[in-house]
Enzyme design. Structure first.
Site, PDB file in Angstrom:
ATOM      1  CG  ASN A 110     -17.939  -1.177 -11.391  1.00  0.00           C
ATOM      2  OD1 ASN A 110     -18.242  -0.083 -10.944  1.00  0.00           O
ATOM      3  ND2 ASN A 110     -18.672  -2.258 -11.201  1.00  0.00           N
ATOM      4  CD  GLU A 146     -17.463  -8.764  -7.753  1.00  0.00           C
ATOM      5  OE1 GLU A 146     -18.121  -8.001  -7.037  1.00  0.00           O
ATOM      6  OE2 GLU A 146     -16.928  -9.823  -7.328  1.00  0.00           O
ATOM      7  CB  THR A 169     -11.162  -5.249  -7.316  1.00  0.00           C
ATOM      8  OG1 THR A 169     -12.027  -6.189  -7.958  1.00  0.00           O
ATOM      9  CG2 THR A 169     -10.158  -6.004  -6.460  1.00  0.00           C
ATOM     10  CB  CYS A 170     -16.374  -3.624  -8.502  1.00  0.00           C
ATOM     11  SG  CYS A 170     -16.324  -5.248  -9.240  1.00  0.00           S
ATOM     12  CG  PHE A 171     -17.288  -0.827  -4.884  1.00  0.00           C
ATOM     13  CD1 PHE A 171     -18.057  -1.717  -5.636  1.00  0.00           C
ATOM     14  CD2 PHE A 171     -17.154  -1.056  -3.521  1.00  0.00           C
ATOM     15  CE1 PHE A 171     -18.675  -2.802  -5.031  1.00  0.00           C
ATOM     16  CE2 PHE A 171     -17.784  -2.128  -2.917  1.00  0.00           C
ATOM     17  CZ  PHE A 171     -18.549  -3.005  -3.677  1.00  0.00           C
TER      18      PHE A 171
END
Length: 748
Positions: A690, A513, A714-716
């Site tokens: 991301n 991810e 952590t992606c956004f």
């Protein structure tokens, strides 16, 4: 006296250790058995010299042996000199016992090719290289009663002189000191000198002979293998060193232990100590407290660890290696570190104890250990001369010409054509400039991570941009290792799973991810469709993936013959497993192999076991400079905090808690939420998500029933922060969430 003997491989296991020293057992007939190690630069069929007792002997490496393997040789007893020869003997060892006692302060004459350097302290000597000795070969000399082996330097030739500083003369002149670099110390003798504690345990139910099980012994979780003749309910015994079991207990440890079974985001993998050989191994406990032995891929539980097997290279200065990804439970790391002379420098108990230290204490301990591994200045140092306009090329040529021992020498830098003496400043500049240039995406070796523009990832297509791309990855590995060794910083943050690969830490499905959220989501969708009873084969998938090289999309198999294997409800877990392995290693396996080989040319792998992947990034890249005012100003709010924002009581508690934290904890929170400790040069206002768009740091409010502890996306760049009842509760659980986002030694 020089003799020649043929060695044979020893089938006795030494636990995979590289211990060097003496090991001799007397046998009938007046002979002595020695165990020796094949030197790194010796190939099958070649000869090498070692000390055996009081003599130098030549050993031929068997055809089925390789450098680093153990051989056993039998050396006949020395012939007793006749009385007629005693009067003309030049050696104390040839004299009668009573004569040796009277003359115990005298020495035999030095070798004729040895000259002492006047007024040298410590005593230094010039030694002439014999006519038949080439670069890299060894030859014997006698200095002050010691028979020493001298290695001809790479740039020296017969007839030239080399300067050496011999070790202090031994107190027992009847026998010269052993050549510790080639003769293995008797492991039984070492074990007998170490104090141990005996434990008795009952084999748990369900454990079969030969199967492992974990338990607490003296406060340490250890891995025990059930003996072949034992059954559940029977009692077995094992020993552990006292130094390992006598641990201190802290309030922080107690808090972490209490929360282990409650914190939902824990992956369950911990590093433990094997009772059989005291090496470190990853294990996962199931819901019953037993070791999870499930081997089929599981989305939440399965984990994999890189395995690097070292091999001798064509050039003795450059090792090769075989890199693979194995189940985490099969990953084993040595728990000792040897000095250059082969003595134990760091033991398993010291490593386990160091893991419990604070980050600052770990750094101090790590650097102190590196100082002990460093080659002393009077034994040689390196001067690096580079041209600023050809910095990278000159640096690669210089660093890649060095042996592993040279990498642990002191380096001094000079920019050709520029005045200046390197007192540390030029070294810092060199490390910064070299890293900046090699991490530059324009070189084609690295690219920005798809999920975080502050982190770099290896470019899978690097060979299309640089013909010698693998040399540059080996070079960078050496530079990164040397930077850690010399307390320098690496000017470049990498994606999280690369730090895990360096450490040999488990990687899991959820790690996908953080590098490719869309790819991760597509694989999750396959799992959900199968769980709902839908036919996965309707998706028309096979065991391949699509990559883009220079704008062209190419389909590549992720397993052998993958283009002919259809994904079905029966094999979709294996499909996801293959995708995971390809994305996190397979597509950059060659590059990663060279990066790791270069890194471990400098840093011993066991030494890294004291750090987690967050600490490794902080150690390599340094603590970031964080502007708290900018961070707070550029933060957005959602969920329960969307309307009130920074005025909400819980949010105020959050910022007050952050203000009280030191720089390390602030950096750890940044890692926890964004995936890296790096801060954009233009501040928090340009944090990216991301998809490459601006995704500011976001605090999302929700109830404690929905989320017991803070969690990160952590992606956004989002932190889920529950509505806690007090500032104290928020501070406690936020710190636990941040510090427990990684795993380590399971010492209760």
């Amino acid at each position: 006296m020089r003799s020649w003997f043929s060695g044979r491989r020893s089938d006795q296991s030494e636990g995979g250790s590289n211990v060097n020293g003496v090991g001799a057992n007397s046998i009938s007939g007046g002979s002595t058995v020695f165990r020796v190690i094949v030197p790194e630069n010796v190939q099958p069929g070649e000869e090498f010299q070692v000390f055996a007792g009081s003599r130098i002997v030549r050993v031929r490496c068997p055809l089925d042996s390789r450098p680093g393997q153990s051989l056993q040789i039998t050396v006949p007893a020395e012939p007793t000199p006749s009385p007629s020869n005693n009067s003309s003997s030049n050696s104390i060892n040839d004299a009668p016992p009573e004569t040796r006692q009277r003359n115990n302060n005298s020495f035999p004459p030095d070798s004729p090719n040895v000259r002492r350097i006047e007024n040298s302290n410590p005593a230094a000597y010039m030694v002439d290289i014999p006519p038949d000795i080439q670069a890299g070969q060894q030859f014997p000399v006698t200095i002050q009663g010691q028979q020493l082996m001298v290695t001809c330097p790479p740039n020296a030739r017969p007839g030239q002189s080399v300067r050496i500083v011999p070790p202090p003369a031994p107190t027992n002149l009847n026998r010269p000191p052993p050549d510790d670099s080639q003769i293995r110390q008797n492991p039984k003798r070492q074990a007998s000198e170490e104090k141990t504690q005996l434990f008795e345990v009952e084999v748990p139910k369900g454990v079969q002979p030969g199967a492992p099980f974990a338990l607490l012994a003296g406060g340490v979780r250890v891995l025990v293998t059930c003996p072949p003749n034992a059954r559940p309910g029977q009692k077995i015994r094992f020993k552990l060193p006292l130094a390992l079991t006598q641990k201190r207990s802290t309030e922080a440890d107690s808090a972490l232990t209490k929360i282990k079974l409650k914190y939902g985001d824990k992956d369950g993998w911990t590093r433990t100590v094997r009772a059989t050989d005291l090496k470190f191994q990853w294990i996962r406990m199931d819901e019953k407290g037993d070791i999870d032995l499930n081997k089929r891929f599981n989305f939440e539980k399965s984990a994999y660890v890189r395995k690097l097997e070292f091999r001798s290279g064509v050039d003795p200065r450059i090792r090769s290696g075989i890199l693979s990804l194995v189940p985490a439970a099969e990953s084993v790391v040595d728990s000792k570190i040897k000095s250059a002379s082969g003595q134990d420098l760091v033991t398993y108990s010291q490593l386990a104890e160091a893991q419990r230290m604070s980050f600052d204490e770990k750094v101090d301990w790590f650097q102190a250990t590196c100082a002990k591994l460093c080659v002393e200045w009077n034994e040689g140092h390196m001067r690096m001369n580079v041209r600023r306009e050809y910095l990278l090329g000159d640096s690669v040529d210089a660093v890649m010409s060095l042996s592993r021992r040279d990498l642990r020498k002191l380096w001094r830098f000079e920019f050709i054509g520029e005045a200046g003496i390197d007192a540390g400043g030029l070294a810092r500049e060199w490390f910064e400039l070299v890293c900046r240039e090699i991490f530059d995406p324009d070189t084609g070796l690295w690219s920005y991570s798809a999920s975080n523009q502050m982190s770099m990832t290896i470019n899978p297509a690097s060979q299309h941009y640089c013909e010698d791309h693998l040399v540059y990855y080996r070079f960078l590995g050496r530079v990164m290792g040397k930077a850690m060794f010399d307390r320098q910083l690496v000017n470049g943050h990498m994606v999280k799973h690369l730090y895990k690969h360096i450490l040999g830490w488990p990687i899991q499905f959820k790690d996908l991810e953080s590098i490719d959220d869309e790819y991760y989501g597509n694989l999750k969708q396959v799992q959900e469709l199968a769980a709902q009873g839908h036919d996965v084969s309707m998706l028309s998938l096979d065991f391949t993936t699509t990559i883009e090289i220079l704008g062209e999309k190419i389909v590549v198999p992720i397993v052998e013959g993958g283009e002919d294997i259809e994904v079905t409800n029966d094999n979709y877990p294996e499909f996801v497993e293959a995708c995971l392995k390809y994305k996190l290693m397979g597509c950059v396996k060659e590059q990663l192999n060279e990066l790791l080989l270069g890194f471990f040319d400098v840093i011993p792998e066991p030494l890294l076991t004291i750090f987690d992947f967050q600490e490794l990034e902080l150690l390599m890249c340094g603590l970031p400079t964080i502007d708290m005012e900018d961070w707070q100003l550029e933060t957005e709010y959602s969920g329960e905090y969307e309307n009130i924002g920074g005025a909400h009581q819980t949010v105020q508690w959050f910022w007050e808690t952050l203000e009280s934290w030191d720089a390390e904890m602030k950096a750890r929170l940044l890692q926890f939420v964004t995936g890296t400790s790096g801060v954009p040069a233009r501040g928090f206002g340009v944090l990216q998500g991301n998809d490459g768009s601006i995704r500011k740091f976001t605090i999302h409010g929700l109830s404690v029933e929905q989320c017991l502890y803070p969690r990160a996306h952590t992606c956004f760049n989002r932190l889920d922060l529950p509505l806690f009842d007090s500032k104290e509760e928020l501070a406690e659980k936020l710190k636990l969430a941040v510090t427990m986002s990684s795993t380590g030694f399971d010492i209760e």
